[in-house]
Write an enzyme that holds these catalytic residues in place. Structure first.
Site, PDB file in Angstrom:
ATOM      1  N   ARG A 138       1.173  -1.314   0.131  1.00 36.31           N
ATOM      2  CA  ARG A 138       0.316   0.124   0.179  1.00 36.31           C
ATOM      3  C   ARG A 138       0.724   1.551  -0.204  1.00 36.31           C
ATOM      4  O   ARG A 138       0.472   2.312  -0.128  1.00 36.31           O
ATOM      5  CB  ARG A 138      -0.585   0.686   1.186  1.00 36.31           C
ATOM      6  CG  ARG A 138      -1.778  -1.303   1.100  1.00 36.31           C
ATOM      7  CD  ARG A 138      -1.794  -1.395   2.704  1.00 36.31           C
ATOM      8  NE  ARG A 138      -1.442  -1.012   3.726  1.00 36.31           N
ATOM      9  CZ  ARG A 138      -1.392  -1.471   5.058  1.00 36.31           C
ATOM     10  NH1 ARG A 138      -3.237  -1.162   5.515  1.00 36.31           N
ATOM     11  NH2 ARG A 138      -0.488  -1.640   5.833  1.00 36.31           N
ATOM     12  N   ASN A 196       6.280  25.376  10.165  1.00 37.45           N
ATOM     13  CA  ASN A 196       6.017  26.230   8.711  1.00 37.45           C
ATOM     14  C   ASN A 196       6.347  25.075   7.398  1.00 37.45           C
ATOM     15  O   ASN A 196       7.110  24.156   7.442  1.00 37.45           O
ATOM     16  CB  ASN A 196       7.317  26.999   8.952  1.00 37.45           C
ATOM     17  CG  ASN A 196       7.150  28.365   9.893  1.00 37.45           C
ATOM     18  OD1 ASN A 196       5.817  28.501   9.894  1.00 37.45           O
ATOM     19  ND2 ASN A 196       7.736  28.994   9.881  1.00 37.45           N
ATOM     20  N   ARG A 227      17.550  29.931  -0.255  1.00 35.66           N
ATOM     21  CA  ARG A 227      17.601  30.217   1.073  1.00 35.66           C
ATOM     22  C   ARG A 227      18.106  30.406   2.386  1.00 35.66           C
ATOM     23  O   ARG A 227      18.798  28.849   2.974  1.00 35.66           O
ATOM     24  CB  ARG A 227      15.861  29.202   1.827  1.00 35.66           C
ATOM     25  CG  ARG A 227      14.738  29.497   0.121  1.00 35.66           C
ATOM     26  CD  ARG A 227      13.605  29.043   0.946  1.00 35.66           C
ATOM     27  NE  ARG A 227      12.867  29.368  -0.054  1.00 35.66           N
ATOM     28  CZ  ARG A 227      12.043  29.541  -0.262  1.00 35.66           C
ATOM     29  NH1 ARG A 227      10.998  30.007   0.840  1.00 35.66           N
ATOM     30  NH2 ARG A 227      10.589  29.595  -1.502  1.00 35.66           N
ATOM     31  N   HIS A 275      19.552  31.745   7.990  1.00 37.51           N
ATOM     32  CA  HIS A 275      19.188  32.427   9.137  1.00 37.51           C
ATOM     33  C   HIS A 275      19.099  32.245  10.038  1.00 37.51           C
ATOM     34  O   HIS A 275      18.951  30.766  10.715  1.00 37.51           O
ATOM     35  CB  HIS A 275      17.528  32.126   8.230  1.00 37.51           C
ATOM     36  CG  HIS A 275      16.948  33.014   6.992  1.00 37.51           C
ATOM     37  ND1 HIS A 275      16.033  31.764   6.693  1.00 37.51           N
ATOM     38  CD2 HIS A 275      17.365  33.280   6.358  1.00 37.51           C
ATOM     39  CE1 HIS A 275      16.176  32.459   5.416  1.00 37.51           C
ATOM     40  NE2 HIS A 275      16.950  33.492   5.105  1.00 37.51           N
ATOM     41  N   LYS A 326      15.363  23.327  15.436  1.00 36.32           N
ATOM     42  CA  LYS A 326      14.688  23.159  14.321  1.00 36.32           C
ATOM     43  C   LYS A 326      14.788  21.709  13.673  1.00 36.32           C
ATOM     44  O   LYS A 326      15.769  20.847  13.833  1.00 36.32           O
ATOM     45  CB  LYS A 326      14.754  24.252  13.018  1.00 36.32           C
ATOM     46  CG  LYS A 326      15.163  25.832  13.286  1.00 36.32           C
ATOM     47  CD  LYS A 326      15.310  26.138  11.964  1.00 36.32           C
ATOM     48  CE  LYS A 326      15.744  27.820  11.820  1.00 36.32           C
ATOM     49  NZ  LYS A 326      15.349  28.239  10.766  1.00 36.32           N
ATOM     50  N   HIS A 373      20.472  28.926   9.766  1.00 35.36           N
ATOM     51  CA  HIS A 373      20.080  27.334   8.725  1.00 35.36           C
ATOM     52  C   HIS A 373      20.510  27.871   7.374  1.00 35.36           C
ATOM     53  O   HIS A 373      19.431  28.970   7.256  1.00 35.36           O
ATOM     54  CB  HIS A 373      18.917  26.506   9.063  1.00 35.36           C
ATOM     55  CG  HIS A 373      18.390  26.093   8.433  1.00 35.36           C
ATOM     56  ND1 HIS A 373      16.933  26.569   7.672  1.00 35.36           N
ATOM     57  CD2 HIS A 373      18.820  25.099   7.925  1.00 35.36           C
ATOM     58  CE1 HIS A 373      16.698  24.833   6.883  1.00 35.36           C
ATOM     59  NE2 HIS A 373      17.348  24.200   7.140  1.00 35.36           N
ATOM     60  N   TYR A 422       9.087  22.555   8.434  1.00 35.14           N
ATOM     61  CA  TYR A 422       9.717  22.790   9.744  1.00 35.14           C
ATOM     62  C   TYR A 422       9.025  23.024  11.155  1.00 35.14           C
ATOM     63  O   TYR A 422       8.125  23.337  11.247  1.00 35.14           O
ATOM     64  CB  TYR A 422      10.533  24.157   9.643  1.00 35.14           C
ATOM     65  CG  TYR A 422      10.796  24.597   8.889  1.00 35.14           C
ATOM     66  CD1 TYR A 422      12.544  25.122   8.320  1.00 35.14           C
ATOM     67  CD2 TYR A 422      10.767  25.030   6.982  1.00 35.14           C
ATOM     68  CE1 TYR A 422      13.333  25.582   7.554  1.00 35.14           C
ATOM     69  CE2 TYR A 422      11.062  25.880   6.126  1.00 35.14           C
ATOM     70  CZ  TYR A 422      12.200  25.627   6.268  1.00 35.14           C
ATOM     71  OH  TYR A 422      13.263  26.314   5.144  1.00 35.14           O
ATOM     72  N   ASP A 430      17.460  38.389   1.984  1.00 31.58           N
ATOM     73  CA  ASP A 430      18.656  38.023   2.154  1.00 31.58           C
ATOM     74  C   ASP A 430      20.246  37.596   0.667  1.00 31.58           C
ATOM     75  O   ASP A 430      20.787  37.182   1.410  1.00 31.58           O
ATOM     76  CB  ASP A 430      18.235  35.819   1.273  1.00 31.58           C
ATOM     77  CG  ASP A 430      17.876  35.060   2.214  1.00 31.58           C
ATOM     78  OD1 ASP A 430      17.575  35.580   2.940  1.00 31.58           O
ATOM     79  OD2 ASP A 430      17.616  33.771   1.678  1.00 31.58           O
TER      80      ASP A 430
END
Length: 188
Positions: A26, A51, A62, A65, A75, A122, A135, A171
């Site tokens: 399955r 998030n 990205r 941060h 995180k 990160h 996240y 950024d």
């Protein structure tokens, strides 16, 4: 029996979480989070925020941060679709790996996650088009505490596997690491 295998990365607290998939004809079941099973890996606070991001184009970066104390956050980052090069950068004052980074590939296929402790910046690069990440954060977003560093700062030396195709305006304008930066004091 734990559904997770935890692997060290060489930076204290930065760990790869490999999920056990229970499957049959399955499909499969995979446990995304269990506070009790992740406690030995360092997860000790409740989830304060979840998030979900979607990154359209391969090569997009990205990050990098982070949030300043007392809003520093742990995180758990999971790739639900596509594949990313996920990076943790140690910003902790007094850490033996201060300003060192490690990266791992997270993908929908491998089902791994990266557990990023407080005091690390990160970021990630999309290795495929249409990447989705989930996240889990131990602290909610705090605008007054948010910060970032340039993902292309030569002083950090982050090796992105692809040419950078796209970054947000924000950024692109993050500064490089200041020579006088001595790290984040997580005890403040």
């Amino acid at each position: 029996m734990s559904r997770f295998t935890i692997t060290e990365t060489g930076i204290e607290g930065l760990r790869v979480v490999r999920r056990q998939r229970l499957g049959d004809e399955r499909g499969f079941l995979s446990r995304l989070f269990c506070a009790e099973e992740l406690a030995p890996a360092g997860w000790r606070k409740p989830v304060a925020q979840i998030n979900h991001t979607w990154t359209q184009a391969r090569g997009t970066v990205r990050g990098m941060h982070f949030q300043h104390p007392p809003h520093a956050e742990m995180k758990l980052v999971t790739c639900l679709r596509g594949a990313v090069w996920d990076v943790g950068l140690d910003l902790r004052a007094g850490s033996s790996t201060f300003l060192q980074w490690r990266a791992v590939e997270l993908s929908a296929d491998n089902g791994n996650a990266l557990l990023i402790p407080e005091g690390l910046a990160h970021g990630f690069q999309a290795l495929t088009d249409d990447c989705e990440l989930l996240y889990l954060h131990t602290e909610p977003y705090a605008a007054q505490a948010e910060d970032g560093l340039s993902a292309t700062d030569p002083a950090l030396g982050i090796e992105w596997p692809l040419p950078i195709a796209l970054q947000s305006e924000r950024d692109r304008h993050h500064p490089g690491i200041a020579p006088e930066f001595t790290g984040l004091d997580l005890n403040s």
